[in-house]
Design an enzyme around this catalytic site. Structure first.
Site, PDB file in Angstrom:
ATOM      1  N   SER A 290       0.656  -1.328   0.084  1.00 67.98           N
ATOM      2  CA  SER A 290      -0.015   0.132   0.020  1.00 67.98           C
ATOM      3  C   SER A 290       0.590   1.340   0.306  1.00 67.98           C
ATOM      4  O   SER A 290       1.317   1.792  -0.904  1.00 67.98           O
ATOM      5  CB  SER A 290      -0.659  -0.309   0.926  1.00 67.98           C
ATOM      6  OG  SER A 290      -1.841   0.680   1.359  1.00 67.98           O
TER       7      SER A 290
ATOM      8  N   HIS B 103      -7.606  -5.546  -0.556  1.00 69.35           N
ATOM      9  CA  HIS B 103      -6.676  -4.814  -0.799  1.00 69.35           C
ATOM     10  C   HIS B 103      -5.054  -5.495   0.148  1.00 69.35           C
ATOM     11  O   HIS B 103      -4.265  -5.052   0.099  1.00 69.35           O
ATOM     12  CB  HIS B 103      -6.879  -3.415   0.541  1.00 69.35           C
ATOM     13  CG  HIS B 103      -5.648  -2.584   0.486  1.00 69.35           C
ATOM     14  ND1 HIS B 103      -5.369  -1.754  -1.045  1.00 69.35           N
ATOM     15  CD2 HIS B 103      -4.793  -1.986   1.690  1.00 69.35           C
ATOM     16  CE1 HIS B 103      -3.991  -1.025  -0.205  1.00 69.35           C
ATOM     17  NE2 HIS B 103      -4.216  -1.107   1.001  1.00 69.35           N
TER      18      HIS B 103
END
Length: 673
Positions: free
Chosen positions: A530, A648
């Protein structure tokens, strides 16, 4: 590279041309990495960790029962279940299964992934269950009857969206969701708060509050604590600024506190955690302080604040949580947890250490409290080489060990050391080293994050242990500016135009590892996800000489368009606005997609992402790989793997997660081992 982007077509997530490109890259990577004996061993060992029957089933109390969500080899999508404390104390508790997600997915022909449930208080008889397709952030919401263990016919339901839902009573909820054009912010989250009554169309729900289109999100809350029932509305202006309102019969009353502070209300108390200095009542409180006032006095204009915590050079506030009568405060002292108990009395606040809970543990996580009824605490203690222990206690009483996690890798001979590197501007930046002392320069894996006030504290990982430490590697965790390890100051020193400090800190640690003889550039690998994936991309393009291999997972990489992709607009308070020329001037300097060049001696890099990631767009990684291939970096330099599911986290279940980590470790060992 100009602002003309030849790879915009890869931003169309499910376009067949784009997916054909993904499948071709996946085939290259799996053909190289997965067709090796070590990959199979890594995958199987990691899967054993993820599915282990004797790992701790962490619970949350709801009334008299403890709730848990559990995945294992037999139930890869998982079951939502509950039990009593008496049963939980036994080695093999008798669980009541409420919802079997595997059975539901098979029955409905959907790839459901559990995303949580909001249980209604009082009574705990109904829940709003959230399920996503393939692990995305967007969920469907369905009302669930906990007594009947079934979804409620004609109950509260919402189609797939990034929704927010909160119970008011048995027939009303606060809801924010996609109800058509104008109902979402530019970040893709709810812009409207509605009060929705059972049995009525959502279209007829009363609008309670409207945020602005460029807000991050708004949501409604209801506190059902007996004697202190209150309605609230929260408006997130950006990632760090918000407005809070009490909803009263006379209308909305804004709480007059700094919009960059964090606030919470418990019974008669208002707590404010400052992010910047705040002068109030003739006193200036520093950033990172925790203050308390009686809510009724505050609303009447009397600003008398009790100071519950003030930071110093080494100590910051990590978390705080109420029990029925006490406030538990967790601090970080040079990135190690310390716990204290604060108790409001007629003479002020009594401040005492919380004893008997892992005094030697590096990290103590607060799992759960019971703020309405008891002073119960559930705490998890762990360290890099110490498996987690789940402890239960009540403030002022003895504690008991409820569960101990198994050891997934041999820790004999491993040591944990904390060192400090000096960054470009002279700042001392700490980091942890886990390994075998005196083993000489060897394969080392360095990870970091450096953003959004996220603190990386010592924690036990069976995955890292088996995949890296048990095979002779050294593991390093960097505590970079941009994180929260030393409070708001540590974070604010590295946002927007000062973002370069994150990357200078990380590079300084890489050099320090070499100077200490722990590793060499050729044997130093780095990994992050991320915002940490962005960090890896910056290291690739800015400091390729420092590393032997790089893994960038679910990364941001195109900082020119990040704010136009999925939730990216919500992060502009961290990075800046690319449409503002002043911000773009500094963003361009580190945007990996714009800084990659032909003819550089880049180390081998593996990009990992997920088609179903609806937070950080998979196009960041897709376009970076396409650009590098265009510049002449072949599959021996740049590798790519995109899970077609997974959200994610880049994996929708433990099998996929084991494959993902096995690919990562196989790549790292093939380059560094």
């Amino acid at each position: 590279m100009t602002d003309t982007d030849p790879y915009l077509w890869l931003e169309d997530v499910t376009d067949e041309r784009a997916l054909d490109w993904v499948r071709a890259r996946n085939a290259e990577t799996t053909a190289e990495l997965a067709d090796r004996p070590r990959f199979g061993r890594l995958r199987d060992e990691i899967r054993e960790v993820l599915d282990a029957d004797d790992r701790i089933p962490y619970v949350r109390r709801r009334g008299e029962l403890l709730y848990n969500f559990w995945r294992d080899a037999a139930r890869p999508r998982g079951v939502w279940r509950r039990t009593t404390l008496a049963e939980y104390r036994t080695p093999r508790p008798d669980w009541e299964v409420l919802l079997d997600v595997d059975a539901l997915a098979e029955r409905e022909g959907e790839n459901w992934v559990w995303q949580g449930a909001t249980v209604r208080y009082p009574g705990y008889s109904r829940a709003l269950v959230e399920l996503s397709r393939g692990g995305a952030d967007a969920t469907v919401v369905r009302e669930f009857d906990l007594d009947r263990r079934e979804f409620v016919p004609d109950g509260f339901t919402l189609p797939e969206a990034k929704s927010s839902v909160t119970w008011i009573d048995e027939d009303r909820i606060y809801v924010g969701t996609d109800v058509g054009p104008g109902s979402l912010t530019s970040s893709g989250y709810p812009r409207l708060v509605k009060e929705w009554r059972r049995g009525t169309p959502l279209a007829d729900a009363e609008t309670v509050f409207e945020g602005k289109a460029d807000d991050v999100a708004v949501y409604g809350l209801y506190d059902p604590t007996e004697g202190f029932e209150r309605h609230m509305v929260h408006r997130s202006i950006d990632f760090y600024r918000a407005e809070r309102y009490l909803r009263t019969a006379e209308g909305l009353v804004r709480l007059d506190v700094p919009d960059d502070a964090r606030t919470s209300v418990h019974r008669e108390w208002l707590l404010v955690r400052t992010r910047s200095p705040w002068a109030v009542g003739g006193t200036e409180h520093p950033a990172g302080a925790l203050l308390a006032a009686r809510l009724d006095e505050f609303l009447a204009g009397r600003h008398r604040w009790d100071v519950l915590f003030e930071p110093d050079e080494h100590t910051s506030l990590d978390y705080h949580a109420w029990t029925r009568h006490h406030l538990v405060v967790g601090t970080l002292s040079d990135v190690r947890t310390r716990l204290r108990v604060l108790t409001p009395t007629g003479d002020g606040w009594r401040d005492e250490p919380l004893s008997g809970v892992g005094e030697r543990a590096a990290t103590i996580e607060l799992v759960d409290t019971d703020p309405r009824h008891t002073d119960e605490l559930l705490l998890s203690t762990s360290g890099f080489t110490e498996p987690a222990t789940l402890v239960r206690g009540e403030v002022g009483q003895d504690t008991e060990v409820l569960k101990r996690a198994p050891a997934f890798f041999p820790a004999d001979g491993l040591t944990v050391d904390q060192h400090v590197a000096t960054s470009t501007d002279g700042t001392k930046v700490p980091y942890f080293v886990v390994g075998r002392p005196g083993s000489g320069p060897g394969p080392t894996l360095l990870t970091g994050y450096g953003g959004f006030e996220v603190s990386l504290t010592p924690s036990y990982s069976g995955v890292i242990g088996r995949g890296w430490l048990a095979r002779g590697g050294t593991y390093v965790v960097a505590n970079l500016r941009g994180g929260g390890e030393y409070g708001p100051r540590w974070h604010s020193e590295a946002v927007r135009a000062d973002r370069h400090r994150v990357y200078e800190d990380f590079a300084a640690i890489a050099r320090d590892l070499v100077e200490r003889g722990i590793t060499t550039p050729e044997r130093l690998g780095i990994q992050g996800g991320s915002n940490g994936g962005l960090l890896m991309g910056v290291m690739l393009t800015r400091h390729p000489e420092l590393f032997g291999a790089i893994v960038s997972q679910v990364p941001l990489l195109d900082m020119r368009r990040y704010h136009r992709l999925l939730a990216g607009a919500s992060w502009m308070a961290e990075y800046g606005d690319p449409d503002d020329e002043a911000d773009w001037a500094h963003l361009r300097e580190f945007s990996p997609y714009h800084q990659v060049r032909a003819g550089r001696d880049y180390p081998p890099v593996l990009f990992v992402t997920s088609t179903r990631d609806d937070r950080v767009h998979p196009a960041h990684a897709r376009k970076m790989v396409a650009r590098m291939r265009e510049l002449g970096y072949g599959p021996d330099r740049v590798r790519y793997h995109e899970n077609i599911e997974g959200g994610h986290g880049a994996a929708a279940d433990n099998a996929q997660l084991a494959v993902k980590w096995a690919l990562v470790f196989e790549f790292l060992w093939s380059q560094l081992g």
